[in-house]
Structures are given as C-alpha cells and as structure tokens.
Write an enzyme that holds these catalytic residues in place. Structure first.
Site, PDB file in Angstrom:
ATOM      1  N   LYS A   1       9.843  -0.358  -3.999  1.00 18.39           N
ATOM      2  CA  LYS A   1       8.608  -1.079  -4.028  1.00 18.39           C
ATOM      3  C   LYS A   1       7.602  -1.347  -3.160  1.00 18.39           C
ATOM      4  O   LYS A   1       6.820  -2.196  -2.951  1.00 18.39           O
ATOM      5  CB  LYS A   1       9.031  -2.733  -4.737  1.00 18.39           C
ATOM      6  CG  LYS A   1       9.890  -2.331  -6.064  1.00 18.39           C
ATOM      7  CD  LYS A   1       9.516  -1.812  -7.253  1.00 18.39           C
ATOM      8  CE  LYS A   1       8.053  -2.378  -7.840  1.00 18.39           C
ATOM      9  NZ  LYS A   1       7.646  -1.599  -8.832  1.00 18.39           N
ATOM     10  N   THR A   2       7.592  -0.137  -2.179  1.00 16.75           N
ATOM     11  CA  THR A   2       6.513  -0.027  -1.128  1.00 16.75           C
ATOM     12  C   THR A   2       5.467   1.109  -1.298  1.00 16.75           C
ATOM     13  O   THR A   2       4.764   1.200  -0.377  1.00 16.75           O
ATOM     14  CB  THR A   2       7.461  -0.137   0.304  1.00 16.75           C
ATOM     15  OG1 THR A   2       8.212   1.014   0.181  1.00 16.75           O
ATOM     16  CG2 THR A   2       8.309  -1.378   0.531  1.00 16.75           C
ATOM     17  N   GLY A   3       5.761   1.766  -2.401  1.00 15.55           N
ATOM     18  CA  GLY A   3       4.704   2.773  -2.324  1.00 15.55           C
ATOM     19  C   GLY A   3       5.408   4.265  -2.170  1.00 15.55           C
ATOM     20  O   GLY A   3       4.747   5.385  -2.018  1.00 15.55           O
TER      21      GLY A   3
ATOM     22  N   SER B   1       7.774  -8.300  -5.957  1.00 12.95           N
ATOM     23  CA  SER B   1       7.573  -7.067  -6.944  1.00 12.95           C
ATOM     24  C   SER B   1       8.671  -6.607  -7.602  1.00 12.95           C
ATOM     25  O   SER B   1       8.349  -6.173  -8.585  1.00 12.95           O
ATOM     26  CB  SER B   1       6.793  -6.147  -5.910  1.00 12.95           C
ATOM     27  OG  SER B   1       6.715  -4.709  -6.775  1.00 12.95           O
TER      28      SER B   1
ATOM     29  N   TYR C   1      -4.779   5.303  -5.919  1.00 11.89           N
ATOM     30  CA  TYR C   1      -5.336   6.553  -5.944  1.00 11.89           C
ATOM     31  C   TYR C   1      -4.411   7.365  -6.581  1.00 11.89           C
ATOM     32  O   TYR C   1      -2.976   7.373  -6.793  1.00 11.89           O
ATOM     33  CB  TYR C   1      -5.324   7.168  -4.340  1.00 11.89           C
ATOM     34  CG  TYR C   1      -6.625   6.759  -3.840  1.00 11.89           C
ATOM     35  CD1 TYR C   1      -7.524   7.315  -3.350  1.00 11.89           C
ATOM     36  CD2 TYR C   1      -6.573   5.479  -3.190  1.00 11.89           C
ATOM     37  CE1 TYR C   1      -8.686   7.112  -2.905  1.00 11.89           C
ATOM     38  CE2 TYR C   1      -7.661   4.890  -2.146  1.00 11.89           C
ATOM     39  CZ  TYR C   1      -8.824   5.682  -2.074  1.00 11.89           C
ATOM     40  OH  TYR C   1      -9.852   5.341  -1.542  1.00 11.89           O
TER      41      TYR C   1
ATOM     42  N   TYR D   1       0.891  -8.857 -10.868  1.00 15.79           N
ATOM     43  CA  TYR D   1       2.100  -9.660 -10.901  1.00 15.79           C
ATOM     44  C   TYR D   1       1.167 -11.173 -10.938  1.00 15.79           C
ATOM     45  O   TYR D   1       0.269 -11.471 -10.403  1.00 15.79           O
ATOM     46  CB  TYR D   1       3.075 -10.055 -10.203  1.00 15.79           C
ATOM     47  CG  TYR D   1       3.834  -8.284 -10.208  1.00 15.79           C
ATOM     48  CD1 TYR D   1       4.055  -7.752 -11.238  1.00 15.79           C
ATOM     49  CD2 TYR D   1       3.681  -7.700  -8.885  1.00 15.79           C
ATOM     50  CE1 TYR D   1       4.766  -6.724 -11.337  1.00 15.79           C
ATOM     51  CE2 TYR D   1       4.577  -6.634  -8.836  1.00 15.79           C
ATOM     52  CZ  TYR D   1       5.090  -6.042 -10.041  1.00 15.79           C
ATOM     53  OH  TYR D   1       5.413  -4.726 -10.109  1.00 15.79           O
TER      54      TYR D   1
ATOM     55  N   LYS E   1       3.797   1.603 -12.716  1.00 17.89           N
ATOM     56  CA  LYS E   1       3.099   1.507 -11.469  1.00 17.89           C
ATOM     57  C   LYS E   1       1.834   0.734 -11.612  1.00 17.89           C
ATOM     58  O   LYS E   1       1.246   0.890 -12.322  1.00 17.89           O
ATOM     59  CB  LYS E   1       3.006   2.836 -10.877  1.00 17.89           C
ATOM     60  CG  LYS E   1       4.368   3.708 -10.587  1.00 17.89           C
ATOM     61  CD  LYS E   1       5.477   2.946  -9.939  1.00 17.89           C
ATOM     62  CE  LYS E   1       6.708   3.874  -9.782  1.00 17.89           C
ATOM     63  NZ  LYS E   1       7.810   3.254  -8.951  1.00 17.89           N
ATOM     64  N   GLY E   2       1.701   0.163 -10.370  1.00 22.26           N
ATOM     65  CA  GLY E   2       0.249  -0.538 -10.383  1.00 22.26           C
ATOM     66  C   GLY E   2       0.145  -1.880 -11.005  1.00 22.26           C
ATOM     67  O   GLY E   2      -1.152  -2.346 -11.426  1.00 22.26           O
ATOM     68  N   HIS E   3       1.249  -2.832 -11.487  1.00 26.20           N
ATOM     69  CA  HIS E   3       1.117  -3.803 -12.106  1.00 26.20           C
ATOM     70  C   HIS E   3       0.462  -4.791 -11.413  1.00 26.20           C
ATOM     71  O   HIS E   3       0.788  -4.997 -10.041  1.00 26.20           O
ATOM     72  CB  HIS E   3       2.583  -4.295 -12.479  1.00 26.20           C
ATOM     73  CG  HIS E   3       3.237  -3.458 -13.549  1.00 26.20           C
ATOM     74  ND1 HIS E   3       2.815  -3.523 -14.922  1.00 26.20           N
ATOM     75  CD2 HIS E   3       4.346  -2.677 -13.673  1.00 26.20           C
ATOM     76  CE1 HIS E   3       3.454  -2.821 -15.709  1.00 26.20           C
ATOM     77  NE2 HIS E   3       4.460  -2.155 -15.052  1.00 26.20           N
TER      78      HIS E   3
END
Length: 892
Positions: A620-622, A718, A823, A843, A839-841
């Site tokens: 959950k860090t990318g 997250s 991106y 919260y 991805k990209g939620h």
C-alpha cells in the site's frame, strides 16, 4: 635397472668370446648362459601381470590409553552434570571480546564457537560493550576474552557494567592469558586476585585434575605425552578460590640431567589452566595459559562453556557415526579391493561394533563396473557379494555417471540398471538412502534427481558436503527438499586418490595428527552426527580408512565420555533434524557464484534468469505503480505473472520457496540482451518479513533493493480499507480505531488484522534487518508522496541508481489522469494504461483520537528512522518531519 644389468652381462660375454682363442666349450657355455638369462627375462617380465605399485603392508592401529598411575581407578568418575535452572535466563549466545577486529586467535575462537552452533557477538576491546541484558534475561551465556588482560584493563565504566551483569545473571568469564609485549617480563601478579602468572615456558606432557566437576566431555584420567606447541603461561596461587584444572612439566629440552623411563608421568608442577570459583569478586572464571591451537584446549573449552553456562551451551554426549564406502566396484585396475581387503573390512566392522553401537559400513555400488579389475580384484568383488548381508548397501549410478550431465531418460535407465543388478545378485539395497557421484544433483538441487530418486528407489535421505558449500567444513549444514532429508557429509581427510600411506600429506604421522586431536577428531567433537565419506580405494592396499576408523574410535574412548552410536540413514536423518530443526528449511544460493557449484549445475541451465533488483514493498505504498512504470522501459523486464498472486511471485516469503530454484527462475524471461537487460520482481510483503533479507542475500547478494516509504499512519489506514474493499469480515465488522487499539485479549482475527495494519509501518525495525544483509549503497529508498506527485523525477533517480541504459525521459511515458487522481503509463499508440479500479481510492478521514494514538505508536520507530535515513542518499520526508514534532496533548 635389471635390463641394464642384462645388457652389461651380454656385453661382457661378447667381449670375452671375442678373443682369438675360442673353443667349443666356450660356445656351449655361451648358448647355455643365453638360454638361462632369456628364460629368466621371459618369466619375470612377460609372465607377470602389470602392477601399478608393490602391495604394501597395511599399518596397524597403535593408539593405547595412557592412564595417570596416581589414580586407583580412572573409570570411576562420571561426566559432570552442568544443567540447572540458572540456564533458563541465559541466551544461547556468547560475547567474544577480541584484541583487534581481524586478530588470528579471535577468528579461531569465533569459528570454534560457531562450530558448536553458538551464536557469537564479536566486539573489539576498544569498542563500547554492547547491551548485555534484555529486561529479565541475559543476552549472553558466557563472556570470552581473547586476552584476559583486556578484561583486567577495561575502563571503569565497562568493567563495572560487565561485573554487575556477571553477578546479577551468574554469567562466567573465559580468558586466555597472553604474555606482555615486554620480552623481559617473565612473572606478573594480578592485584586483588591472589594470582601470579609466569610466562613463556616451554612445556611437555599434560594431565587433568581428576577431581574437577568441569569435565563432561573430557575423560580426565588420561595423560597426553609430547611437547606442547608454542610458549605457555602458567598459574601460581594458594587461594581457595582457585582450582587447578590442568598440569604440565617443564620441557625436558631444558633439563641438564638424564630422565628415567617413567619420568614423563612425574613432575607435573606447572598449572596450565585454572578455575576461579568467584570467592573474591563473585564471578566464576576459567583461565587458559595457551590458546586453542592445542587440541586438548578445544575439548576443555567445550566443557568450560557448558560448565559456566549451567548447561545452556552444552551438546549431547551422544555421537552418531555413519561411514559411507563409495564407489564399490568402481576404480581402475590395481587400486581395487582383493579378497584379503574384504576380509579385513569384515573383521574391522566386527571390532567397531563392540565400541560403536549398531555400526555397519554403508556400501555405495555402481554395478556397471562389477568384475572389471584384475583376477585378484575380481575375486574381491565376488567376496563382497559373498558377504553381501553383512553390510548396508545403497545405490550410486550404474556407470558412476554424474546425473546432471545427462537427460532424464538416461538417468532413470541408469538407476534401473543398478536396481536390476542388485536383484540379480540378491543384494538387499537400503533404497531409502542414496548418494549421487560427485554430489551431482544434490546441491545445487537438480529437480529431476529428487523426482527419480523417489520414483525408482523411494529415497528419503541423502548427504552432501556441498551445502551451503565445501569450506569451511564447520559450516556444513542439512536441509530438507521435496521430502528428501539432505544431511551434511564430512571427508575425514581421505579421498579417492589416497591409496598408500605416502599419499597422505605427512604420511602416517600426518594421519595420526588428524586422528589424535586434529581435523578428524575435531569433526566428531563438534558434530553430534558425523557422516564420513570414504572410497573403495581407501580400503585396499594400505587400508587407510580402516586404520583411521579404528584409531579414531580408540582415541575417542581414551579421551572422551562420548557414547558412540550408529543408526540407519533415515533414522539418522530424523535424529539430525530433531537436534537441529532450524535447518529443515533450505537456503538457496546462486550456483554460478561458486566454482564447485557451477560445475554441478546442468549446462542447459543459466543463472542469467535471476533478478538484478527487487521491489520489496511495503504494501500500500505505491509498489504496483512503480512496477508498471518500470515495465515501460525497453531495457527492464519483470517476471511473468503468477496464477495465484498476479504480478507478485512471493517466492522468498511463502511456501513457494520450497518449490526450489528452477520454479523461481521459470518466472523470468530469457534476456534479449544479456549485458543490457535488467530483470526485476516486485513482492510488496517482502519488506517486513524476518526471513526474506537472509534468503535474498543468499541467492542474489549483488541485487539492488528498492523500498517505498509513506507515512505509516496513512499506510495502516489504507490497508484497513483495502481489506474492507475485499470484503474481509473482520474489517467490515470492526472499526479502524478498534482494530489498531485492540489489546491482547482481542479475538485472533482482529489481532491478525491489527498486525497487518501496524507492523509493516515499523520502518526502522525492518530496515535494520535489510541492512544486516545488504550495504546501504545497494538499497534505494523512494518516498511514496514523491512517487505519486512527481514520478518523472523519481524514475530519473531510480534509473541512475540501477545504472540502466538508455536513460529515458519518463515525461514522455507518464501522464496524469484527473479522474483517477494519479499518473498512468502512456503506450506507443498514445493511449493511457492506468491501474485497475482497486487503486487510487479515497478513504474517509481519520478521526483525531485515532491519529494521535498512531503518532504515539510510531514515534520511537520514526525517530530511529530519521537517523537511519542519513545512511542513504535521501532526504527526510515532510511527513516524518511533521510526525517528529511534539504530539498535542489529549486523550486517545
């Protein structure tokens, strides 16, 4: 030489008959002489079979125990019992204080402690003593000083620290006396300890104090005869705190008068080792007047560690011995076994069974070479079969082939031919054990071998010297793979080419040194289970293997209280992993990093399908975004997706690891440009795993490690909502605040979710673990916020770290998607490829109380992280600077 003599003789006869006075008698004499010589030559050179060398007379074992005549019955003393409840507060670890980081004696001490499987913390005398205790337990069971003088001269703070620790936890000290550098100093006194030291003495012979309870492995009733190596320090004291442990005599080379035959048992006035019972300062100590370069000190040291640690650092007195006789029927003419050699083998086995309970030789045969020697050796082959039921047999290969060099079909046929040979000759093969010639296929693991072993023979156990690698021998370990127990094997100094006494380095004297305290003895001393590898040729000619084994057993019985045992290989495997359960899991290494392993690696396999770098997380860090960005580079290739874990292989942290190296490498493509293409994998749960750093470093020690860090509070939040998105019942039915604040009595499912929320965010704790195995220059840290907001700069920096070429401008390949909020990758067609809907939620916001709780929870770890980041080429991120500020007052 005989040919030259014959030529000279013929020449003399010719010259004699060249005189002008010849007679018929001389002519007849000449004919008769020529006939005799010719007949002799024909019988000696033509009729005799060719021989490599003259058959030698095998040496006879000669070791006898030399008991101290002052003892009425040396057998009466039982081994010391050291175990007590005091050991429960001690760790299975030793602190070693050395003179300098690379001192020779310091390294020897460390290696010896490691060979006993004792974890060692090494610190130089000039450094600060590390933390010694952990709340109510002691971090070290014993403290060892390479030079006892270093302890005596410690600065006041460190001396008080060590002394208090030793008294509080009843920890003992081991010290080795080294002479002062001043050559003129021969005597010194230790103030306050009622002890005088005398230096630089040359000594001979040694005996032990029979009445000491220190001895457990050692049998103290024996006398060692011979000059002691080097120059020694000895101890003088009349104080009751001291118990003398070992005595010696002044070297006879310094005596001006003659010595009687029995003088070697008298005059033991010089104390070479002493125990301080702690009456003066409350700290028990054992001091040695010489280092571990004298063999007896290694055994004394073993007992010392056990005694001072209340049995915490002791090994069992049981010693299991297995002897494999490899290459039965294999070998060129002239080095194989004859009938007499086979009879000697059986006789020796009978004698060994009296001292080694359950002993049998294990014979590894290759049936394709049966009856391939000379007449005497073929009779030896037949005699082995006559005695077939006296031994335990296991299979090699039919023609002693190295399996990794042949096809699967060929190897299977070879195994089945060997099996058919056994059936034909009524050999009862112990099929659950086997050894591959030259360790082929065992390690590095060749998967077809393990599969065929089980299919053809039902193999459960094998052995090798090659894991993790041949040298140093004390590091050899076992592992279990594909249901087969792989046990560590030893060499005992004899190899295929060691046929005659003169072939052994140092001859019979050199072999005796190895047996009487040397390498072979040390193998038994430090290994509760020893599997010795020998060969058929070691049992013919000089029969050195028989000499070695009988001599070794005799020496062990003289000097130790070991109980010598033997078990069938499978039972031995169960015993080994019962003793060392931590070794069940293998550690895969790169076969191409070690020349011996590379030779045992099939030619159709390559090490080019291993990653150059790994993205290790945390989750959950990318990491998925970074994975997709890297795949846009033409010189960077990722692994193929997994059916179960998608883009993540999850090899190093799951049971996938036990599927082996072939399984892992099959995920990576063949490099289109081997010198230019970089391979990588991404598994985000590698970062916080305890086992992953060690496993990664073993397989790809030069790989670069990429880590992404984000505010651990946001990461925990997250992850919780990630689990809710995936319909996890615990997350759906428990609030985030209740999850992270759950106490020890909370339901197990809540505790598991709590751990996955909080533990990965303890960045400093996990980062330190990676730094134990990888230097900081191989680790690249990316900040999650920068990756999200300015990925072009992040990718430029990452390309430079990876040394990837060409260096591309990611501004052409990344484009911000307002709808997604992050991106995406731009394809050659101009279309954007974004990550999936998971991805990209966005919260719900976190309540203030929960945030305060998490800031307090992570504050200490974040403080340590800020210090750690100075080791890397990265700045402290903004979130970390903010979190290190004073936490506002308030109740969480």
């Amino acid at each position: 030489m005989l040919k030259r003599e014959l030529i000279r003789f013929f020449g003399s006869l010719t010259r004699w008959f060249s005189f002008k006075h010849r007679s018929l008698l001389r002519t007849l004499l000449l004919i008769l002489a020529l006939s005799v010589v010719t007949s002799f030559y024909f019988v000696y050179y033509v009729m005799q079979p060719p021989r490599l060398s003259q058959k030698a007379q095998p040496p006879v074992p000669h070791i006898r125990c030399l008991s101290d005549p002052d003892l009425v019955n040396p057998e009466l003393q039982a081994p010391g019992k050291h175990k007590s409840s005091e050991r429960l507060q001690l760790a299975h670890r030793a602190l070693l204080v050395v003179e300098a980081p690379n001192s020779r004696n310091g390294r020897k001490l460390k290696h010896f402690l490691n060979s006993l499987r004792i974890e060692v913390k090494v610190v130089s005398k000039s450094k600060t003593i590390p933390s010694l205790s952990n709340k109510k337990s002691a971090r070290y069971a014993v403290i060892v000083f390479e030079n006892y003088n270093s302890y005596l001269k410690l600065d006041s703070w460190n001396r008080q620290l060590i002394d208090k620790y030793c008294r509080d936890y009843h920890v003992g000290i081991v010290g080795f006396i080294r002479p002062p550098r001043e050559d003129g100093t021969h005597v010194s006194h230790i103030d306050g300890y009622h002890l005088t030291l005398q230096y630089r003495l040359e000594l001979e012979d040694m005996k032990l104090n029979f009445d000491s309870y220190v001895w457990r492995v050692l049998k103290p009733g024996e006398v060692w005869k011979g000059f002691l190596p080097g120059k020694w320090s000895v101890f003088h004291s009349n104080h009751s705190t001291y118990q003398n442990l070992a005595y010696s005599r002044l070297s006879s080379r310094y005596l001006e008068f003659g010595v009687s035959e029995d003088s070697h048992l008298k005059g033991f006035k010089f104390v070479t080792a002493v125990m301080d019972k702690g009456e003066i300062d409350g700290i028990p100590k054992i001091l040695f007047g010489y280092d571990l370069n004298f063999w007896l000190h290694t055994v004394m040291m073993m007992d010392t560690l056990s005694y001072l640690s209340f049995g915490k650092l002791e090994l069992s007195l049981d010693r299991y011995i297995q002897v494999d006789v490899d290459d039965i029927f294999v070998g060129k003419e002239g080095i194989r076994m004859t009938v007499d050699d086979v009879e000697a083998l059986v006789s020796t086995q009978d004698r060994l069974q009296k001292d080694v309970d359950g002993f049998l030789f294990n014979l590894g045969y290759s049936g394709g070479f049966y009856l391939s020697g000379n007449d005497e050796e073929d009779e030896g082959d037949k005699k082995l079969l006559d005695y077939r039921n006296k031994f335990r047999w296991f299979s090699h290969m039919w023609k002693h082939e190295q399996p990794h060099k042949f096809s699967v079909e060929y190897v299977e046929n070879s195994m089945r031919l060997n099996k058919a040979f056994a059936e034909e000759h009524k050999i009862l093969v112990y099929g659950q054990y086997t050894v591959a010639p030259h360790h082929s296929g065992v390690y590095p693991v060749h998967e077809p071998m393990y599969k065929l072993w089980k299919e053809v023979w039902g193999v459960k156990t094998t052995s090798t010297e090659e894991y993790p690698k041949l040298m140093p021998a004390w590091q050899r370990r076992g592992f279990i793979h594909s249901g087969v127990m792989v046990l560590p094997r030893q060499t005992c100094g004899l190899f295929t080419s060691t046929i005659f006494t003169s072939d052994y380095q140092g001859g019979l004297q050199g072999l005796d040194v190895a047996i009487q305290g040397g390498e072979t003895f040390q193998t038994i001393l430090t290994n509760p289970i020893s599997i010795f590898m020998t060969h058929l040729s070691n049992y013919g000619n000089d029969r050195l293997a028989l000499y070695m084994l009988e001599s070794l057993v005799s020496f062990l019985k003289c000097w130790t209280n070991f109980k010598l045992l033997s078990l069938p290989p499978v039972e031995l495997g169960f015993k080994y992993f019962e003793m060392f359960p931590q070794e069940k899991e293998p550690i895969w290494t790169n076969p191409c990093d070690y020349y011996r392993h590379k030779e045992l690696w099939p030619v159709n396999k390559t090490c080019d399908r291993l990653p150059n770098f790994i993205i290790v997380g945390p989750q959950k860090t990318g990491t998925t975004a970074l994975y997709s960005f890297l795949n846009r580079h033409s010189s960077v290739k990722s692994n193929k997706p997994s059916p179960k874990s998608f883009e993540e292989i999850q090899f190093f942290n799951t049971n996938n690891y036990y599927l082996g190296l072939d399984w892992y490498m099959d995920f990576f493509p063949q490099r289109s440009k081997p010198n230019e293409t970089l391979l990588f994998e991404k598994s985000a749960n590698y970062f916080d795993s305890e086992v992953v750093p060690k496993r990664v470093a073993a397989l790809v020690p030069r790989a670069k490690i990429v880590i992404i860090l984000m505010n651990p509070i946001k990461r925990a939040h997250s992850w919780y909502y990630h689990m809710r998105y995936h319909k996890d019942p615990t997350a759906l039915n428990t609030s985030f605040h209740d999850v992270i604040t759950a106490n020890e009595y909370a339901p197990a499912k809540v505790k598991r979710l709590q751990m996955r929320c909080l533990s990965p965010g303890l960045y400093a704790q996990h980062l330190v673990r990676w730094l134990d195995y990888f230097p900081a220059k191989q680790i690249h840290i990316i900040h999650s916020d920068e990756l999200k907001n300015d990925p072009v700069s992040v990718m430029e920096s990452l390309q430079k770290f990876l040394h990837v070429e060409p260096l591309i401008n990611y501004a052409r390949y990344l484009r911000y998607d307002p709808g997604k909020g992050f991106y995406c990758v731009v394809q050659d067609s101009g279309q954007m490829e974004c990550l999936g809907k998971s991805k990209g939620h966005r919260y719900p916001p976190m309540d203030k109380a929960t945030e305060r709780y998490l800031r307090r929870y992570y504050k200490k770890n974040n403080t340590n992280l800020s210090k750690l980041l100075s080791s890397f080429n990265t700045e402290v991120p903004e979130w970390l600077r903010q979190d290190l500020k004073e936490i506002p007052a308030g109740k969480s």
